[in-house]
Design a protein around this motif. Structure first.
Motif, PDB file in Angstrom:
ATOM      1  N   ARG A   1      60.126 -33.223  67.130  1.00 39.15           N
ATOM      2  CA  ARG A   1      61.865 -33.297  67.973  1.00 39.15           C
ATOM      3  C   ARG A   1      62.519 -32.488  66.656  1.00 39.15           C
ATOM      4  O   ARG A   1      62.269 -32.087  66.176  1.00 39.15           O
ATOM      5  CB  ARG A   1      62.169 -34.685  67.628  1.00 39.15           C
ATOM      6  CG  ARG A   1      61.457 -35.588  68.543  1.00 39.15           C
ATOM      7  CD  ARG A   1      61.358 -37.159  68.829  1.00 39.15           C
ATOM      8  NE  ARG A   1      60.586 -37.835  69.440  1.00 39.15           N
ATOM      9  CZ  ARG A   1      59.780 -39.001  70.383  1.00 39.15           C
ATOM     10  NH1 ARG A   1      60.667 -39.818  68.978  1.00 39.15           N
ATOM     11  NH2 ARG A   1      58.892 -39.245  70.824  1.00 39.15           N
TER      12      ARG A   1
ATOM     13  N   SER B   1      64.602 -42.899  55.823  1.00 37.50           N
ATOM     14  CA  SER B   1      64.780 -43.753  55.961  1.00 37.50           C
ATOM     15  C   SER B   1      64.840 -44.840  56.648  1.00 37.50           C
ATOM     16  O   SER B   1      64.371 -45.936  56.343  1.00 37.50           O
ATOM     17  CB  SER B   1      66.921 -43.609  56.181  1.00 37.50           C
ATOM     18  OG  SER B   1      66.790 -42.683  57.461  1.00 37.50           O
ATOM     19  N   THR B   2      64.108 -44.468  58.312  1.00 41.18           N
ATOM     20  CA  THR B   2      63.044 -45.641  58.258  1.00 41.18           C
ATOM     21  C   THR B   2      62.188 -45.289  59.665  1.00 41.18           C
ATOM     22  O   THR B   2      61.945 -43.806  59.895  1.00 41.18           O
ATOM     23  CB  THR B   2      64.395 -46.081  59.617  1.00 41.18           C
ATOM     24  OG1 THR B   2      64.322 -45.110  60.885  1.00 41.18           O
ATOM     25  CG2 THR B   2      65.401 -46.615  59.319  1.00 41.18           C
ATOM     26  N   VAL B   3      61.478 -46.210  59.630  1.00 41.65           N
ATOM     27  CA  VAL B   3      59.728 -45.057  60.409  1.00 41.65           C
ATOM     28  C   VAL B   3      60.711 -45.541  62.023  1.00 41.65           C
ATOM     29  O   VAL B   3      60.077 -44.778  62.617  1.00 41.65           O
ATOM     30  CB  VAL B   3      58.798 -47.301  60.575  1.00 41.65           C
ATOM     31  CG1 VAL B   3      57.918 -46.361  61.454  1.00 41.65           C
ATOM     32  CG2 VAL B   3      58.323 -46.435  58.485  1.00 41.65           C
ATOM     33  N   GLU B   4      61.491 -46.452  62.373  1.00 42.05           N
ATOM     34  CA  GLU B   4      61.362 -46.611  63.803  1.00 42.05           C
ATOM     35  C   GLU B   4      61.930 -44.997  63.606  1.00 42.05           C
ATOM     36  O   GLU B   4      61.655 -44.617  65.669  1.00 42.05           O
ATOM     37  CB  GLU B   4      62.438 -47.770  64.170  1.00 42.05           C
ATOM     38  CG  GLU B   4      60.967 -49.119  63.921  1.00 42.05           C
ATOM     39  CD  GLU B   4      61.163 -49.653  63.140  1.00 42.05           C
ATOM     40  OE1 GLU B   4      60.754 -50.816  63.136  1.00 42.05           O
ATOM     41  OE2 GLU B   4      61.541 -48.925  61.748  1.00 42.05           O
ATOM     42  N   HIS B   5      63.264 -45.028  63.280  1.00 43.48           N
ATOM     43  CA  HIS B   5      63.988 -43.346  63.917  1.00 43.48           C
ATOM     44  C   HIS B   5      63.212 -42.481  64.016  1.00 43.48           C
ATOM     45  O   HIS B   5      63.724 -41.558  64.979  1.00 43.48           O
ATOM     46  CB  HIS B   5      64.822 -43.659  62.738  1.00 43.48           C
ATOM     47  CG  HIS B   5      66.135 -42.260  62.894  1.00 43.48           C
ATOM     48  ND1 HIS B   5      67.127 -42.483  62.098  1.00 43.48           N
ATOM     49  CD2 HIS B   5      66.255 -41.951  63.550  1.00 43.48           C
ATOM     50  CE1 HIS B   5      68.283 -41.991  62.471  1.00 43.48           C
ATOM     51  NE2 HIS B   5      67.511 -41.096  63.765  1.00 43.48           N
ATOM     52  N   GLN B   6      61.213 -42.138  63.530  1.00 45.41           N
ATOM     53  CA  GLN B   6      60.774 -41.266  63.709  1.00 45.41           C
ATOM     54  C   GLN B   6      60.007 -41.596  64.830  1.00 45.41           C
ATOM     55  O   GLN B   6      59.957 -41.074  65.106  1.00 45.41           O
ATOM     56  CB  GLN B   6      59.657 -41.382  62.344  1.00 45.41           C
ATOM     57  CG  GLN B   6      60.653 -40.894  61.136  1.00 45.41           C
ATOM     58  CD  GLN B   6      59.216 -40.543  60.420  1.00 45.41           C
ATOM     59  OE1 GLN B   6      58.639 -40.213  60.241  1.00 45.41           O
ATOM     60  NE2 GLN B   6      60.442 -40.085  58.983  1.00 45.41           N
ATOM     61  N   ILE B   7      60.052 -42.714  64.604  1.00 47.57           N
ATOM     62  CA  ILE B   7      59.001 -42.868  65.701  1.00 47.57           C
ATOM     63  C   ILE B   7      60.102 -42.696  67.485  1.00 47.57           C
ATOM     64  O   ILE B   7      58.848 -42.050  68.438  1.00 47.57           O
ATOM     65  CB  ILE B   7      58.607 -44.007  66.391  1.00 47.57           C
ATOM     66  CG1 ILE B   7      58.213 -44.497  64.736  1.00 47.57           C
ATOM     67  CG2 ILE B   7      57.602 -44.319  66.844  1.00 47.57           C
ATOM     68  CD1 ILE B   7      57.853 -46.210  64.467  1.00 47.57           C
ATOM     69  N   GLU B   8      61.109 -43.275  67.629  1.00 45.53           N
ATOM     70  CA  GLU B   8      61.371 -43.448  68.613  1.00 45.53           C
ATOM     71  C   GLU B   8      63.266 -42.429  68.874  1.00 45.53           C
ATOM     72  O   GLU B   8      63.791 -43.154  68.244  1.00 45.53           O
ATOM     73  CB  GLU B   8      61.705 -44.901  69.004  1.00 45.53           C
ATOM     74  CG  GLU B   8      60.410 -45.611  69.738  1.00 45.53           C
ATOM     75  CD  GLU B   8      60.343 -45.171  71.876  1.00 45.53           C
ATOM     76  OE1 GLU B   8      60.476 -46.416  72.470  1.00 45.53           O
ATOM     77  OE2 GLU B   8      60.070 -44.085  71.343  1.00 45.53           O
ATOM     78  N   GLU B   9      63.111 -42.219  69.644  1.00 47.01           N
ATOM     79  CA  GLU B   9      64.234 -40.640  69.468  1.00 47.01           C
ATOM     80  C   GLU B   9      64.669 -40.251  70.908  1.00 47.01           C
ATOM     81  O   GLU B   9      64.467 -39.480  70.621  1.00 47.01           O
ATOM     82  CB  GLU B   9      64.514 -40.533  68.475  1.00 47.01           C
ATOM     83  CG  GLU B   9      66.046 -40.144  68.080  1.00 47.01           C
ATOM     84  CD  GLU B   9      65.882 -38.808  66.370  1.00 47.01           C
ATOM     85  OE1 GLU B   9      66.187 -37.579  66.767  1.00 47.01           O
ATOM     86  OE2 GLU B   9      65.243 -39.678  65.939  1.00 47.01           O
ATOM     87  N   ASP B  10      64.767 -41.445  71.926  1.00 45.67           N
ATOM     88  CA  ASP B  10      64.597 -40.822  72.947  1.00 45.67           C
ATOM     89  C   ASP B  10      66.384 -39.919  73.157  1.00 45.67           C
ATOM     90  O   ASP B  10      66.844 -39.638  72.672  1.00 45.67           O
ATOM     91  CB  ASP B  10      64.869 -41.247  74.090  1.00 45.67           C
ATOM     92  CG  ASP B  10      63.984 -41.383  74.434  1.00 45.67           C
ATOM     93  OD1 ASP B  10      63.579 -42.928  75.007  1.00 45.67           O
ATOM     94  OD2 ASP B  10      62.596 -41.750  73.645  1.00 45.67           O
TER      95      ASP B  10
END
Lengths: 325, 961
Positions: free
Chosen positions: B934, B952-961
């Motif tokens: 991405r 900065s965040t984990v989620e930011h990396q995981i979910e970023e459509d």
């Protein structure tokens, strides 16, 4: 030509979805989290390997099946050379971020199988980004299957503490949980509610809205459609492409905005910054001089700068604003 | 009526056609020294190695083709007249039949063309020539093979032979003959062009047979044009040579209709360039060039000679079948329906009409298709397929082809005799004598520079000489793998595309043939062969050692001497070989007329709406499908190895004969080596298929890409992919080859310690009946001043004292290795320490086969130079990312600026490890089926590694459509 591709993509996406549903069925009654290993085995995955890459992850051919290769620099990745074979329980300790990554790769395999195993199908070269998005949807379905999610949530969707327990139980990130409701199969189940659930993220110290799910016409009218009419926000509006019946809207118009842009009549930014969890009853503006009583609730999720924000519209709906005296 | 010179009155006896009669022009052509050369040029090249009677010559075939052309012209004349009559009352279909008769002059020209169609052939049939691959598609692409070093005999834009033979009266007797007969020919042409009523009526003519009054109107425009007096044009001298050249060259081309002039080579002289050539006077305005061309050009004339059901085909099918001992014969019944027809009956303007020769499948009298002719047509194709299957693609024939091509490659541009010499037109050469034997003598002479030791060692000349000698002695290489087309299409990841009218399997196989034969993949495939050769000769103890070594090469960390050696490696004993995929109903196309369509048979079958009669269409489709399946299994991909590599090897034998304290542990057995070699090769094919599938999707200039050698990161990336897949055991394809290698694998024929049942003898007759080395060893031992004595001393130093462990040829091989690599010192130095440390002995023996490796083993790894400045980094990264899938390279380009500046700043502090890490990441990424990446993630991966940056965040990396 483009529309042919889109139709092709949509039909393969639907087929992949069916395949994932079929694989989920045997374990539908088991408590969360979803065990990815048996599903991975059935899809032909042999191992997860960790290697230094530039990309986040990918798939490699292996021994008549596939290996998932994860970048050692990805979040929560394990050291270079680690091999986690599918089928011996080694995947149970994977961090939630990695679970999503793995589920996403399983989505790729499901897609590949749905496309008849043809790696050279145009789909994988011309529609790469669309396929990636569709694989994310499949991953959300895998990690949060409809039956399990509905069973665990029961009628406590509006209970933030319970939602937190469910998120932890399924071992998914909060953002994954919220985005799961963008898929029609579960969204419709909670159609009677009037609320928004948002994921708030403060990378620069200001809590900003990232992802959100809105249920109910009043909440939608107040927190989504109303903003589409607001000058200055339209430029950020993106029209999503419809991939399949399971997948609909993608971007919320307020995405990226500070939480105060919700215009709740309180300094929510300050409140959320100062208190990791909290609750406020607010009365927000409504059309024609009316007001809308809401309950605003937030709590922290893992990490320091991430929170969930819940705004529940009062069951009584909008009412005329009471004038003082 | 024929004028005297063109009356068929000279009798020749032919083995296929019986008594045939030729005219004076043809007789004189045959008597020229230029034509006589064809009687020393074989028709089927190396097929003679398998079918001893298949030794007929191009000369006999040319005469047969000339007779067949006459036969075809007569049949076409008669059948077309009948067709005209049958359609005379059918207005819509009337334009189908040609509204003219082939004139006498045209018949003379066409049969002379058939006689001369092979005049520019090189020795050894097509085996010396560079092949062309055709990748079909919306726009078909022609790719020149990288192997095969001489231009095709009919590539006249680069090969001037035909031009010289036909026009150069100072060098060619044939040119003088043609010039001489041009006067009679011009006379005949003018006579033909006269209006019908101006001619004397033929009292014997059947008034019903020919309903047209002006049978030769089609040549009149040309005759008028040619009659105009121009200073540098004399039809009485120039016309016949020009029309013949036009017929053999211009009219052969698929785009002949639009082809007005073309640049062709006119001389072998160094520095000469291609010059424009066109029909008519030398100096002509562009419009006039077009006028000359259009006035003359019609496709039917060349149709009679070649490229469809033609004189060439008729003769070689009969002659080859006869010499191959086939009892099946061609049924000439088909010729009763051979007609000249309007290729596009819907073209209304008579001037733009083009006529072709075709088989008329329609029974116009009854209005039904002549379905029985389909049987005849496909039987003809079957016969052609049978000849190809039995002879042309026979493993021994292809092995000889592969050896010849490899020998020529090893000779190098400097030593390889030029085309001029190959065809006998060099200085002091006697042209008519030029033949296969002389060719081999020339090739061996080119390798004979033993007095120039530097050249001998550095230019692979001993290997080339060995290949040519083995070819002469029929000691051909054995197949290690033969992959039939249908298996390859089924099991290898190949580009698949459903271009209109192109079968998917055919597309894949044509692509595979082109890529295996391409310059692009040649460095990789040669490297693979080089590794396999070293492994099979026993230089690596195990396949893991081979992988480790190849990995070092790909990483650029191998010692410099080895890097240089591997880069320029042209292995002589492992050869990957293939031929262009051919679909014999298309190459050449069989043109048929059915209902109102005139088209190649496959087009008629595959284009919807062309044939309305259901049963004919179904039969056609079924027959084409059957032909498709036959041809996909006819095409094959071969890997040949020398008999010596099927042998468990002299090195292996010597190592096993060492005393126990010197034994090497964990050496792969030879059977394992053979199996691993097959896996290495199949994975190499898998890797190039996969790589090409990716490249072909985004690459528009396919031909240009395939004709440029792969370098840099592309090559090393592919090697990484290959080794990665082999080590992980992925991509290994079972049952890809049809060869039972146990059949060829053999042990020590002269090893007295080996039990009888294990002494499977070598099939190479020279090795099989070799002498023991006892006597030659003894002589060397006695002659203390000889070089051989040093070898014996070395072997004794290595504790090998028994002369009977070796055969004479093995001893000579050791001697060759001992001296030709110039390394007695290296080997002896290594063996010198054996008294104290017996474990050095195996190394000393291995050094005989691969001295460079032993020398550099002790050398420190050279420090590679890495880019430093931003532009250098940009060039480096640009080269490195070529191995990647498009989505990842696109993502990298999106982050290009920040990425480059990050690399630059980090490498300034951290140094080379930054580049090595980046390279490993790229290589790892290149092995993936697809990459998920991405925005911003490439830079982030590097930052996390090199700058300790945490997101900065984990989620930011995981979910970023």
């Amino acid at each position: 030509m483009a529309s042919t591709h889109r139709t092709h993509l949509a039909s393969i996406s639907r087929e992949a979805w069916r395949l994932i549903d079929k694989l989920l069925l045997p374990a539908a009654n088991l408590p969360p989290p979803v065990d990815l290993e048996p599903i991975a085995r059935l899809l032909g995955i042999r191992n997860i390997r960790f290697k230094p890459l530039l990309s986040d992850a990918g798939l490699a051919l292996a021994d008549g099946g596939y290996d998932i290769i994860v970048n050692t620099e990805a979040a929560r990745a394990l050291p270079d050379g680690t091999v986690l074979a599918a089928g011996n329980g080694a995947w149970s300790s994977l961090a939630e971020g990695l679970r999503f990554r793995i589920a996403h790769e399983l989505g790729h395999i499901a897609f590949l199988k749905a496309a008849g195993g043809d790696r050279n199908d145009d789909l994988f070269t011309t529609d790469e980004q669309e396929v990636e998005k569709a694989c994310n949807c499949l991953a959300r379905n895998l990690l949060l299957p409809r039956l399990g999610l509905i069973r665990e949530l029961g009628d406590h969707l509006l209970n933030l503490e319970h939602v937190q327990t469910v998120i932890n139980g399924f071992q998914v990130a909060a953002e994954v949980f919220i985005l799961r409701f963008k898929l029609a199969d579960v969204r419709s189940y909670f159609a009677g509610e009037n609320a928004i659930l948002a994921y708030v993220h403060a990378p620069d110290g200001t809590p900003r809205l990232r992802t959100c799910q809105i249920w109910g016409g009043i909440a939608r009218e107040r927190f989504d459609i109303a903003y589409r009419r607001t000058p200055g926000l339209e430029s950020g509006l993106k029209i999503p492409k419809k991939l399949s019946p399971e997948y609909s809207e993608q971007h919320w118009v307020l995405e990226g905005h500070p939480v105060n842009d919700l215009k709740l009549g309180i300094d929510l930014e300050a409140l959320m910054r100062d208190n990791r969890s909290g609750k406020e009853d607010v009365t927000v503006e409504w059309t024609g001089g009316s007001v809308l009583p809401c309950r605003c609730q937030w709590c922290s999720v893992t990490g320091t700068r991430r929170q969930l924000l819940f705004i529940h519209v009062s069951d009584s709906g909008p009412r005329k604003e009471e004038t003082a005296g | 009526m024929n004028i005297g010179a063109f009356q068929n009155k000279h009798k020749f006896q032919d083995e296929v056609w019986g008594e045939i009669k030729l005219n004076s022009l043809e007789r004189d052509i045959i008597d020229t020294p230029e034509f006589q050369r064809l009687f020393r040029t074989s028709q089927l090249g190396f097929v003679e190695l398998v079918y001893p009677a298949a030794n007929h010559t191009r000369g006999a075939h040319s005469i047969g083709a000339c007779h067949a052309a006459k036969e075809l012209i007569n049949r076409a004349l008669e059948n077309t007249r009948n067709l005209r009559k049958a359609l005379s009352n059918d207005m819509p279909k009337r334009s189908l039949a040609a509204d003219f008769d082939i004139s006498e002059a045209e018949a003379v020209l066409i049969s002379a063309g058939a006689l001369l169609h092979d005049i520019s052939h090189v020795p050894l049939s097509h085996d010396l020539e560079r092949k062309t691959h055709l990748i079909p598609g919306e726009k078909s692409v022609k790719v020149r093979s990288w192997y095969g070093h001489y231009d095709k005999h009919d590539d006249y834009d680069t090969n001037p032979l035909l031009y010289i033979l036909i026009f150069d009266v100072s060098r060619s007797v044939l040119a003088r003959v043609l010039r001489h007969y041009s006067r009679d020919f011009w006379k005949q042409l003018k006579a033909d062009a006269k209006l019908h009523h101006e001619l004397e009526p033929d009292p014997n003519a059947n008034p019903d047979a020919n309903p047209i009054t002006d049978p030769h109107h089609h040549i009149r425009d040309f005759v008028e044009l040619a009659s105009k007096a121009v200073t540098d044009w004399d039809p009485e001298a120039d016309l016949l040579p020009q029309l013949l050249f036009h017929l053999l060259f211009f009219e052969k081309s698929a785009d002949a209709e639009e082809l007005l002039d073309k640049h062709i080579m006119q001389s072998f002289a160094a520095g000469s360039t291609a010059m424009a050539w066109h029909l008519g006077p030398r100096v002509l305005a562009k419009n006039d060039i077009a006028a000359w061309h259009n006035a003359w050009y019609q496709p039917y004339r060349h149709d009679i000679i070649g490229n469809t059901l033609s004189a060439d085909l008729l003769d070689y099918l009969r002659r080859d079948a006869q010499h191959l001992g086939s009892k099946r014969q061609l049924d000439l019944h088909l010729l009763n329906y051979y007609v000249v027809v309007n290729a596009a009956p819907n073209r209304t303007l008579t001037t733009s009409r083009k006529y072709r020769c075709a088989i008329d499948l329609q029974d116009h009298k009854r209005g039904t298709p002549r379905t029985f002719l389909l049987n005849d047509i496909f039987r003809l194709l079957d016969l052609r397929q049978e000849i190809h299957e039995k002879a042309v693609v026979h493993r021994v024939v292809q092995s000889a082809n592969a050896m010849l091509a490899r020998g020529l490659l090893l000779l190098g541009d400097k030593r390889r005799p030029p085309l001029e010499k190959i065809v006998g037109m060099g200085k002091h050469q006697y042209f008519p004598l030029q033949c296969e034997d002389i060719l081999f003598a020339q090739l061996l002479q080119a390798t004979a520079v033993e007095n120039d030791r530097v050249a001998y060692r550095s230019e692979h000349l001993p290997e080339a000489a060995s290949l040519f000698k083995k070819l002469v002695e029929r000691r051909v290489y054995r197949p290690l793998m033969i992959i039939p087309g249908d298996w390859a299409a089924d099991k290898l990841p190949l580009p698949r595309r459903n271009a209109v009218g192109v079968d998917e399997v055919e597309f894949s196989l044509r692509s595979l043939a082109a890529i295996v034969d391409s310059a692009f993949f040649s460095p990789f495939l040669l490297f693979v062969c080089w590794c396999v050769e070293k492994y099979l000769q026993g230089s690596f103890n195990t396949d893991a050692e081979l992988c480790e070594y190849a990995q070092m090469f790909a990483n650029g960390t191998a010692p410099e001497a080895l890097m240089t050696e591997a880069k320029g490696a042209v292995p002589s004993r492992v050869i990957i070989w293939t031929t262009p995929f051919k679909q014999l109903y298309k190459d050449p196309a069989l043109v048929v007329a059915l209902e109102t369509c005139v088209a190649p048979i496959d087009e008629i079958a595959k284009t919807p709406g062309m044939v309305h009669d259901t049963s004919s269409r179904v039969r056609l489709e079924t027959a084409i499908r059957d032909a498709d399946s036959k041809y996909s299994s006819l095409w094959r991909l071969y890997v040949f190895i020398s008999d010596g590599l099927y042998y468990s090897g002299v090195l292996d034998k010597l190592l096993r004969k060492l005393p126990p304290e010197c034994h090497v542990a964990n050496r792969d057995s030879h059977e394992t080596r053979i199996e691993n070699a097959k896996a290495l090769l199949s994975i190499a094919f898998e890797s190039i298929g996969r790589t090409w599938s990716t490249i072909a999707e985004k690459e528009v200039r396919i031909a240009a890409t395939l004709q440029t050698e792969m370098t840099g990161a592309n090559l090393t990336g592919l090697i990484h992919r290959w080794l990665g897949a082999y080590k992980d055991g992925i991509g290994r394809i079972d049952n890809l080859s049809t060869v039972d290698t146990s059949h060829y694998c053999h042990g020590y024929a002269h090893d007295r310690d080996l039990p009888e049942e294990k002494k499977i003898p070598c099939r190479d007759i020279c090795y099989k009946f070799d002498n023991h080395a006892k006597e030659v060893w003894k002589r060397a031992e006695d002659d203390q001043l000889s070089e051989r004595h040093k070898l014996v001393r070395f072997l004794k130093q290595c504790r090998l004292t028994d002369p009977e462990i070796l055969s004479e040829m093995e001893f000579e091989l050791l001697f060759h290795l001992f001296t030709s690599n110039g390394n007695p010192d290296i080997c002896c130095d290594l063996a010198a320490g054996s008294d104290n440390d017996p474990s050095v002995i195996p190394k000393a023996l291995e050094a005989l086969w691969w001295p460079a490796r032993s020398i550099v083993q002790a050398e420190p790894t050279p420090i590679s130079t890495w880019p430093e400045t931003v532009p250098e980094i940009e060039i480096w990264l640009d080269e490195e990312i070529k191995v990647l899938r498009p989505n990842l390279s696109r993502r990298i380009r999106q982050e290009w600026g920040p990425l480059i500046s990050f690399i630059e700043s980090t490498a300034r502090v951290q140094g080379a490890p930054v580049y090595l890490d980046l390279r490993i990441r790229l290589r790892n990424d290149s092995t993936l089926l697809w990459n998920d990446v991405r925005e911003g993630r490439v830079l982030m991966a590097l930052k996390r590694k090199w700058a300790g940056h945490q997101p900065s965040t984990v989620e930011h990396q995981i979910e970023e459509d």
